[in-house]
Write an enzyme that holds these catalytic residues in place. Structure first.
Site, PDB file in Angstrom:
ATOM      1  N   HIS A   1      45.031  -6.070 -65.587  1.00 47.59           N
ATOM      2  CA  HIS A   1      43.601  -6.399 -65.575  1.00 47.59           C
ATOM      3  C   HIS A   1      42.797  -5.334 -64.852  1.00 47.59           C
ATOM      4  O   HIS A   1      42.000  -5.632 -63.966  1.00 47.59           O
ATOM      5  CB  HIS A   1      43.381  -7.788 -64.945  1.00 47.59           C
ATOM      6  CG  HIS A   1      42.312  -8.570 -65.623  1.00 47.59           C
ATOM      7  ND1 HIS A   1      41.465  -9.412 -64.961  1.00 47.59           N
ATOM      8  CD2 HIS A   1      41.939  -8.622 -66.912  1.00 47.59           C
ATOM      9  CE1 HIS A   1      40.628  -9.962 -65.813  1.00 47.59           C
ATOM     10  NE2 HIS A   1      40.894  -9.497 -67.006  1.00 47.59           N
TER      11      HIS A   1
ATOM     12  N   HIS B   1      41.974 -14.404 -55.423  1.00 44.20           N
ATOM     13  CA  HIS B   1      42.601 -13.569 -56.471  1.00 44.20           C
ATOM     14  C   HIS B   1      43.743 -14.402 -57.078  1.00 44.20           C
ATOM     15  O   HIS B   1      43.514 -15.517 -57.536  1.00 44.20           O
ATOM     16  CB  HIS B   1      43.054 -12.261 -55.810  1.00 44.20           C
ATOM     17  CG  HIS B   1      43.511 -11.177 -56.734  1.00 44.20           C
ATOM     18  ND1 HIS B   1      43.336 -11.197 -58.085  1.00 44.20           N
ATOM     19  CD2 HIS B   1      44.166  -9.989 -56.466  1.00 44.20           C
ATOM     20  CE1 HIS B   1      43.846 -10.096 -58.619  1.00 44.20           C
ATOM     21  NE2 HIS B   1      44.356  -9.347 -57.663  1.00 44.20           N
TER      22      HIS B   1
ATOM     23  N   LYS C   1      34.031 -23.787 -52.969  1.00 44.68           N
ATOM     24  CA  LYS C   1      34.403 -22.941 -54.106  1.00 44.68           C
ATOM     25  C   LYS C   1      35.485 -23.663 -54.886  1.00 44.68           C
ATOM     26  O   LYS C   1      36.504 -24.052 -54.320  1.00 44.68           O
ATOM     27  CB  LYS C   1      34.949 -21.600 -53.623  1.00 44.68           C
ATOM     28  CG  LYS C   1      33.882 -20.570 -53.305  1.00 44.68           C
ATOM     29  CD  LYS C   1      33.647 -19.618 -54.467  1.00 44.68           C
ATOM     30  CE  LYS C   1      32.437 -18.747 -54.269  1.00 44.68           C
ATOM     31  NZ  LYS C   1      32.759 -17.412 -53.788  1.00 44.68           N
TER      32      LYS C   1
ATOM     33  N   GLY D   1      39.959 -21.366 -59.581  1.00 43.43           N
ATOM     34  CA  GLY D   1      40.209 -21.244 -61.018  1.00 43.43           C
ATOM     35  C   GLY D   1      38.922 -21.135 -61.813  1.00 43.43           C
ATOM     36  O   GLY D   1      38.945 -21.168 -63.044  1.00 43.43           O
TER      37      GLY D   1
ATOM     38  N   HIS E   1      34.368 -15.407 -62.014  1.00 38.66           N
ATOM     39  CA  HIS E   1      35.029 -14.112 -62.106  1.00 38.66           C
ATOM     40  C   HIS E   1      34.033 -13.023 -61.758  1.00 38.66           C
ATOM     41  O   HIS E   1      32.856 -13.140 -62.097  1.00 38.66           O
ATOM     42  CB  HIS E   1      35.571 -13.883 -63.522  1.00 38.66           C
ATOM     43  CG  HIS E   1      36.620 -12.834 -63.573  1.00 38.66           C
ATOM     44  ND1 HIS E   1      36.321 -11.499 -63.697  1.00 38.66           N
ATOM     45  CD2 HIS E   1      37.966 -12.927 -63.465  1.00 38.66           C
ATOM     46  CE1 HIS E   1      37.450 -10.811 -63.675  1.00 38.66           C
ATOM     47  NE2 HIS E   1      38.456 -11.644 -63.531  1.00 38.66           N
TER      48      HIS E   1
ATOM     49  N   ARG F   1      41.385 -14.809 -71.416  1.00 35.64           N
ATOM     50  CA  ARG F   1      42.765 -15.276 -71.279  1.00 35.64           C
ATOM     51  C   ARG F   1      42.838 -16.788 -71.096  1.00 35.64           C
ATOM     52  O   ARG F   1      43.812 -17.422 -71.448  1.00 35.64           O
ATOM     53  CB  ARG F   1      43.420 -14.588 -70.068  1.00 35.64           C
ATOM     54  CG  ARG F   1      43.357 -13.076 -70.131  1.00 35.64           C
ATOM     55  CD  ARG F   1      43.612 -12.442 -68.780  1.00 35.64           C
ATOM     56  NE  ARG F   1      42.629 -12.832 -67.783  1.00 35.64           N
ATOM     57  CZ  ARG F   1      42.692 -12.539 -66.489  1.00 35.64           C
ATOM     58  NH1 ARG F   1      43.694 -11.816 -66.049  1.00 35.64           N
ATOM     59  NH2 ARG F   1      41.770 -12.946 -65.639  1.00 35.64           N
TER      60      ARG F   1
ATOM     61  N   ASP G   1      43.433 -18.595 -64.186  1.00 35.89           N
ATOM     62  CA  ASP G   1      44.211 -19.353 -63.206  1.00 35.89           C
ATOM     63  C   ASP G   1      44.044 -20.862 -63.353  1.00 35.89           C
ATOM     64  O   ASP G   1      44.905 -21.630 -62.915  1.00 35.89           O
ATOM     65  CB  ASP G   1      43.830 -18.927 -61.782  1.00 35.89           C
ATOM     66  CG  ASP G   1      44.233 -17.498 -61.517  1.00 35.89           C
ATOM     67  OD1 ASP G   1      45.348 -17.135 -61.921  1.00 35.89           O
ATOM     68  OD2 ASP G   1      43.446 -16.743 -60.937  1.00 35.89           O
TER      69      ASP G   1
HETATM   70  N1  COA Z   1      33.086 -22.434 -57.416  1.00 39.72           N
HETATM   71  C1  COA Z   1      31.831 -22.696 -57.023  1.00 39.72           C
HETATM   72  N2  COA Z   1      30.850 -21.790 -57.069  1.00 39.72           N
HETATM   73  C2  COA Z   1      31.174 -20.572 -57.504  1.00 39.72           C
HETATM   74  C3  COA Z   1      32.467 -20.228 -57.908  1.00 39.72           C
HETATM   75  C4  COA Z   1      33.442 -21.219 -57.854  1.00 39.72           C
HETATM   76  N3  COA Z   1      34.698 -20.951 -58.211  1.00 39.72           N
HETATM   77  N4  COA Z   1      32.501 -18.947 -58.296  1.00 39.72           N
HETATM   78  C5  COA Z   1      31.252 -18.475 -58.125  1.00 39.72           C
HETATM   79  N5  COA Z   1      30.452 -19.452 -57.641  1.00 39.72           N
HETATM   80  C6  COA Z   1      29.048 -19.344 -57.323  1.00 39.72           C
HETATM   81  C7  COA Z   1      28.880 -18.723 -55.955  1.00 39.72           C
HETATM   82  O1  COA Z   1      28.868 -19.688 -54.937  1.00 39.72           O
HETATM   83  C8  COA Z   1      27.573 -18.017 -56.089  1.00 39.72           C
HETATM   84  O2  COA Z   1      26.553 -18.958 -55.976  1.00 39.72           O
HETATM   85  P1  COA Z   1      25.201 -18.613 -55.177  1.00 39.72           P
HETATM   86  O3  COA Z   1      24.603 -17.457 -55.915  1.00 39.72           O
HETATM   87  O4  COA Z   1      24.434 -19.875 -55.240  1.00 39.72           O
HETATM   88  O5  COA Z   1      25.646 -18.232 -53.804  1.00 39.72           O
HETATM   89  C9  COA Z   1      27.571 -17.536 -57.527  1.00 39.72           C
HETATM   90  O6  COA Z   1      28.443 -18.419 -58.240  1.00 39.72           O
HETATM   91  C10 COA Z   1      28.097 -16.105 -57.677  1.00 39.72           C
HETATM   92  O7  COA Z   1      29.400 -16.081 -57.120  1.00 39.72           O
HETATM   93  P2  COA Z   1      29.986 -14.894 -56.265  1.00 39.72           P
HETATM   94  O8  COA Z   1      30.867 -15.466 -55.222  1.00 39.72           O
HETATM   95  O9  COA Z   1      28.911 -13.964 -55.826  1.00 39.72           O
HETATM   96  O10 COA Z   1      30.830 -14.165 -57.332  1.00 39.72           O
HETATM   97  P3  COA Z   1      31.855 -13.053 -56.996  1.00 39.72           P
HETATM   98  O11 COA Z   1      31.793 -12.111 -58.118  1.00 39.72           O
HETATM   99  O12 COA Z   1      31.718 -12.489 -55.656  1.00 39.72           O
HETATM  100  O13 COA Z   1      33.224 -13.896 -56.947  1.00 39.72           O
HETATM  101  C11 COA Z   1      35.186 -14.921 -57.434  1.00 39.72           C
HETATM  102  C12 COA Z   1      34.121 -13.962 -57.934  1.00 39.72           C
HETATM  103  C13 COA Z   1      36.351 -14.910 -58.401  1.00 39.72           C
HETATM  104  C14 COA Z   1      35.687 -14.438 -56.062  1.00 39.72           C
HETATM  105  C15 COA Z   1      34.590 -16.326 -57.300  1.00 39.72           C
HETATM  106  O14 COA Z   1      34.129 -16.746 -58.553  1.00 39.72           O
HETATM  107  C16 COA Z   1      35.573 -17.310 -56.709  1.00 39.72           C
HETATM  108  O15 COA Z   1      35.704 -17.388 -55.488  1.00 39.72           O
HETATM  109  N6  COA Z   1      36.299 -18.077 -57.584  1.00 39.72           N
HETATM  110  C17 COA Z   1      37.297 -18.997 -57.111  1.00 39.72           C
HETATM  111  C18 COA Z   1      38.618 -18.263 -56.889  1.00 39.72           C
HETATM  112  C19 COA Z   1      39.262 -17.865 -58.185  1.00 39.72           C
HETATM  113  O16 COA Z   1      39.374 -18.637 -59.112  1.00 39.72           O
HETATM  114  N7  COA Z   1      39.761 -16.625 -58.193  1.00 39.72           N
HETATM  115  C20 COA Z   1      40.474 -16.080 -59.328  1.00 39.72           C
HETATM  116  C21 COA Z   1      39.673 -15.034 -59.999  1.00 39.72           C
HETATM  117  S1  COA Z   1      40.461 -14.459 -61.475  1.00 39.72           S
END
Ligand code: COA
Length: 398
Positions: A199, A234, A275, A278, A281, A290, A339
Site C-alpha cells: 500500500h 495503522h 475513533k 476500521g 483513511h 480493498r 481492517d
Molecule cells: N472514527 C471517527 N471519526 C473519524 C474516524 C474514525 N475512524 N476517522 C476519521 N474521523 C474523523 C476525525 O475525527 C476528523 O473529524 P474532525 O474533522 O471533526 O476532527 C475527520 O474524520 C478527519 O479525520 P483525521 O483524523 O484528520 O484523518 P486522518 O487522515 O488523520 O486519519 C486515520 C486517518 C486512519 C488515522 C483515521 O481515520 C483513524 O484513526 N481511523 C481509525 C483507525 C483505522 O481504522 N486505521 C486503519 C487505517 S487503514
C-alpha cells in the site's frame, strides 16, 4: 536549523499530502489500487498470493516456471531456526500475562531471524532478494508456532514449517490451528493476503524506507515496520475493529442488532469523540477498494458456517458490521477501510484476534521488502526538517 519561509509554508502535520519519494511498486488513487501495473480487483480475482508476492519482489508477473521455482524456494525456507523457537518458548509467559502481545513477539523473532541469516549484513540486490524470500517464508511459521504455544498444542509441522503440499495461505491457517482449512477458507485467507500485501507510502512502509535509507539492513527495517504496523491507527485497527464489534454486541445483544440500539451505541461513541476502528483513511476519502472485496468474500464464507462465534452466528456479525457501516456513512460520511471486514472475516474463521495484525505482517512483508530493495537500489538518506516550537535561547549560567 533555519527553515525557509517556503519550507515552513509547505509544512503539513503528519506529512499529509506531502510526497515522500518515488516508487514503482504501487500506486494508490481514489478510484484504483495498482501493484506494479495490476489493479487490485483483477489480482484478487485471478491471482494467488504467491503470484502477487513474486510480482512485488521480482517486479513482473511470473512465468509458469518462475512461479514453480519461487514456490519451491519459499516452501524450502519455511522452517525457522532453533534460536527463534527457543525465544518463542521464552516469550510464552509474557504472552500469557499480557505483558507482550503477538506483534511484539513477532518483532523480536524477526530480529533473531536476522542474526541467523547469512546475508544479514549484505544489502546487495541478490542478498536482499534472498532475505525477502526467507522472511516471507518464515514469518507464517513464527505466527503458527506462537499460536501453538498460546494454545498449548505441539508445533504443527515443526520440521517442515507446516505442510509442504499446502499453499502459503492454507499453510498459515494449518499451522495456526492444526487443522487443514477448507478450500473456501484457504481462498479467503489467500485474498486477504493479496489485499494486505502492499500500500505505497503507508506509515509502516515509510518506516522501513527511512531505516533502509540509512543503509541499515533489511531485518532491522522490517522490525521497525512491525513496530509501526502494530499501532491501532495503522494495522492494529483490524484487531481493534473486531474488539469494537464485540463491545457493541455485548451492549445490544443479538436482539438489538438491526434496531435503534446500535444507533444509540454509535451516538454515544460520536458524542465522546471516540475513533471507530476500521473506519477512515488518510488517502482514500471515497472508500477503500480493498474493503468491499474482503467484505463480500468474508460474508459469503460466513454463510456456510454453523455454530456460534463469540456467542453469535457468523452471518449476524456481518449484519451488525453492515449496520455500523451504514450509520458511519450516514452520520459521518466515513467509509470502512480494509481492517473493518478483516475483523469479521477472520473472527468467523475462528482466528484468534491478537493474531490479525501478525497475519497482516505475513502479507505486508512482501510490500515492505520490495520497498527496502527499491530504497537500497537508489538511495538518498531520508531526513526532513522540523519547525522549532521550544523556548527561546537562554544562557546556561552556573
Ligand atoms: N472514527 C471517527 N471519526 C473519524 C474516524 C474514525 N475512524 N476517522 C476519521 N474521523 C474523523 C476525525 O475525527 C476528523 O473529524 P474532525 O474533522 O471533526 O476532527 C475527520 O474524520 C478527519 O479525520 P483525521 O483524523 O484528520 O484523518 P486522518 O487522515 O488523520 O486519519 C486515520 C486517518 C486512519 C488515522 C483515521 O481515520 C483513524 O484513526 N481511523 C481509525 C483507525 C483505522 O481504522 N486505521 C486503519 C487505517 S487503514
Amino acid at each position: 536549523m533555519a527553515v525557509t519561509a517556503a519550507a515552513e509554508a509547505a509544512f503539513a502535520k503528519g506529512l499529509e499530502g506531502v510526497i515522500g519519494g518515488q516508487t514503482a511498486v504501487c500506486s494508490i488513487e481514489q478510484d484504483k489500487l495498482i501493484y506494479r501495473g495490476y489493479e487490485i480487483h483483477d489480482l484478487a480475482e485471478h491471482a494467488t498470493f504467491e503470484e502477487v508476492s513474486f510480482l512485488l519482489l521480482e517486479g513482473h508477473k511470473p512465468s509458469r516456471d518462475e512461479l514453480l521455482r519461487f514456490k519451491a524456494e519459499i516452501i524450502a525456507e519455511r522452517p525457522i531456526p532453533a534460536a527463534v523457537v527457543t525465544f518463542l518458548e521464552s516469550a510464552a509467559g509474557w504472552l500469557a500475562s499480557g505483558r507482550a502481545v503477538p506483534m511484539d513477539v513477532l518483532r523480536t523473532a524477526v530480529s533473531i531471524l536476522g542474526h541467523a541469516d547469512p546475508d544479514c549484513q549484505n544489502n546487495g540486490k541478490d542478498a536482499n532478494l534472498r532475505k525477502a524470500k526467507r522472511l516471507l517464508a518464515k514469518i507464517p511459521t513464527i505466527v503458527g508456532h506462537m499460536q501453538n504455544l498460546i494454545d498449548g498444542r505441539g508445533y504443527v509441522g515443526r520440521e517442515w514449517g507446516g505442510d509442504p503440499t499446502l499453499s502459503h495461505a492454507a499453510n498459515l491457517l494449518y499451522m495456526m490451528t492444526g487443522q487443514q482449512p477448507t478450500v473456501d477458507e484457504a481462498r479467503v485467507m489467500d485474498v486477504s493476503l493479496i489485499l494486505y500485501a502492499e500500500h505505497e507510502f503507508n506509515a509502516s512502509t515509510f518506516t522501513t524506507r527511512v531505516i533502509a535509507g540509512t543503509l541499515s539492513d533489511m531485518h532491522g527495517a522490517v522490525a521497525g515496520g512491525i513496530a509501526a504496523l502494530k499501532g491501532p491507527l495503522h494495522g492494529g485497527a483490524n484487531e481493534m475493529a473486531m474488539e469494537m464489534l464485540k463491545e457493541i454486541f455485548k451492549d445490544v445483544g443479538d436482539a438489538g442488532i438491526g434496531t435503534d440500539k446500535v444507533d444509540e451505541w454509535m451516538e454515544k461513541a460520536f458524542a465522546s469523540k471516540r475513533k471507530l476502528m476500521g473506519f477512515g483513511h488518510r488517502v482514500y476519502k471515497n472508500g477503500d477498494h480493498r474493503a468491499g472485496i474482503l467484505h463480500k468474500l468474508g460474508k459469503a464464507n460466513a454463510k456456510h458456517k454453523s455454530g456460534q462465534f463469540g456467542g453469535l452466528a457468523a452471518t449476524r456479525w456481518f449484519d451488525l458490521g453492515e449496520q455500523v457501516q451504514r450509520i458511519m456513512l450516514t452520520k459521518k460520511n466515513i467509509h470502512p477501510n480494509v481492517d473493518f471486514p478483516c475483523g469479521m472475516t477472520y473472527f468467523t474463521m475462528n482466528i484468534p484476534v491478537p493474531q490479525y495484525t501478525p497475519i497482516f505482517v505475513a502479507s505486508r512483508i512482501t510490500g515492505w521488502t520490495a520497498h527496502i530493495m527499491e530504497q537500497h537500489a537508489d538511495n538518498r538518506l531520508i531526513r526532513p526538517l522540523s519547525i522549532y516550537t521550544g523556548p527561546a535561547e537562554h544562557k546556561w549560567i552556573g
